[in-house]
Design an enzyme around this catalytic site. Structure first.
Site, PDB file in Angstrom:
ATOM      1  N   GLY A  98      -0.041  -4.932   1.063  1.00  3.21           N
ATOM      2  CA  GLY A  98      -1.346  -4.812   0.411  1.00  3.21           C
ATOM      3  C   GLY A  98      -1.468  -5.659  -0.834  1.00  3.21           C
ATOM      4  N   GLU A 141       3.838  -5.388   7.993  1.00  2.00           N
ATOM      5  CA  GLU A 141       3.250  -4.275   8.739  1.00  2.00           C
ATOM      6  C   GLU A 141       3.693  -4.213  10.202  1.00  2.00           C
ATOM      7  OE1 GLU A 141       0.637  -5.134   5.230  1.00  2.00           O
ATOM      8  OE2 GLU A 141       1.632  -6.357   6.767  1.00  2.00           O
ATOM      9  N   ALA A 194       0.836  -1.198   0.000  1.00  2.00           N
ATOM     10  CA  ALA A 194       0.000   0.000   0.000  1.00  2.00           C
ATOM     11  C   ALA A 194       0.871   1.249   0.000  1.00  2.00           C
ATOM     12  CB  ALA A 194      -0.923   0.001   1.215  1.00  2.00           C
ATOM     13  N   GLU A 230      -2.402  -8.974   0.377  1.00  2.00           N
ATOM     14  CA  GLU A 230      -3.795  -8.941   0.820  1.00  2.00           C
ATOM     15  C   GLU A 230      -4.755  -8.937  -0.366  1.00  2.00           C
ATOM     16  OE1 GLU A 230      -3.982  -6.706   5.009  1.00  2.00           O
ATOM     17  OE2 GLU A 230      -3.005  -5.512   3.454  1.00  2.00           O
TER      18      GLU A 230
END
Length: 280
Positions: free
Chosen positions: A115, A139, A67, A118
């Site tokens: 991300g 993260e 991200a 994910e």
């Protein structure tokens, strides 16, 4: 499908949408990508001419990157109460991808960290190239946690212990390890993954769109409902399918022709299922 996206391009062929991420330099998962994914989802949610969506990348080393820190760094440092907390943009976007009526496949031939990982977890199926695909949830080392459904989906898919190992170690793992963990369906050699995914997508694309959606909804319901409620979901989606597909005509044809008692059919069900698609 009209292609006016900035972070990927879409090619539709034989009821399959091939979505190719192409957002130099690294396919960063920022607001432009989320906007494109929401627009794509909006178009697919009501489209019954597309049965399968394959996500892949034009970048030789990256599937989808992490991200974008530009919008992560703007997050509030103030604690929000449980009553006031709202879903994040990344969460709602990936949940929308997860709930598409089409079968979704991630074809991973490069890095899928944070991300990007994910995003892959939000797809129905994942296939990865050995020696090329690399996964990570980093993260915890940044002082946060996977916040695009990574913690939630991974725990449901592979169990608590393995999910925590991946999340808390914050280290890379390859396609073979991903297959062993269960975060992907299968690891394939680089020269095999293209033909494998194409063959699978083309086979799924043969089936009725409403039946594909009904199967998805029933399977997803089974992951977080008690067994009785999940069985009711199966029954509900069965009626949705029979009311919208040629299922009853096909069952009648099988009965009228004694197909279910034919040993040749018993031996060749895989081929028979393809030929029966002619009954509309």
């Amino acid at each position: 499908m009209k292609d006016n996206f900035t972070t990927f391009n879409v090619k539709v062929e034989n009821a399959i949408a091939w979505v190719t991420f192409d957002y130099p330099p690294v396919n960063i998962q920022g607001l432009p990508m989320l906007a494109d994914l929401n627009t794509l989802a909006q178009r697919l949610e009501t489209n019954r001419d597309i049965n399968v969506v394959v996500f892949q990348s034009a970048h030789p080393e990256i599937f989808v990157a992490h991200a974008d820190t530009d919008f992560l760094k703007e997050m509030s440092a103030t604690v929000v109460s449980r009553d006031d907390v709202k879903l994040l943009d990344l969460q709602t976007t990936l949940e929308r991808i997860s709930k598409l009526p089409q079968a979704t496949i991630a074809k991973i031939e490069g890095f899928a960290r944070g991300g990007g990982h994910e995003f892959a977890l939000a797809c129905d199926m994942r296939f990865a190239a050995r020696g090329k695909a690399t996964f990570m949830q980093m993260e915890v080392a940044m002082g946060i946690l996977p916040c695009g459904g990574g913690a939630s989906r991974m725990a449901r898919q592979i169990g608590l212990g393995r999910a925590l190992e991946i999340i808390l170690s914050a280290r890379d793992y390859d396609a073979n390890q991903a297959e062993a963990y269960g975060t992907i369906n299968k690891a394939l050699d680089p020269e095999e993954i293209g033909s494998f995914v194409e063959a699978l997508a083309n086979r799924i694309a043969l089936w009725p769109a409403e039946s594909i959606n009904a199967c998805k909804q029933a399977v997803y319901a089974s992951t977080d409902k008690p067994i009785e409620a999940a069985l009711k979901e199966e029954a509900y989606w069965l009626y949705q399918a029979t009311s919208q597909t040629p299922a009853l005509k096909r069952f009648k044809w099988a009965d009228d022709n004694g197909a279910q008692f034919d040993m040749d059919n018993q031996r060749g069900w895989e081929e028979a299922l393809i030929s029966i698609q002619e009954i509309k």
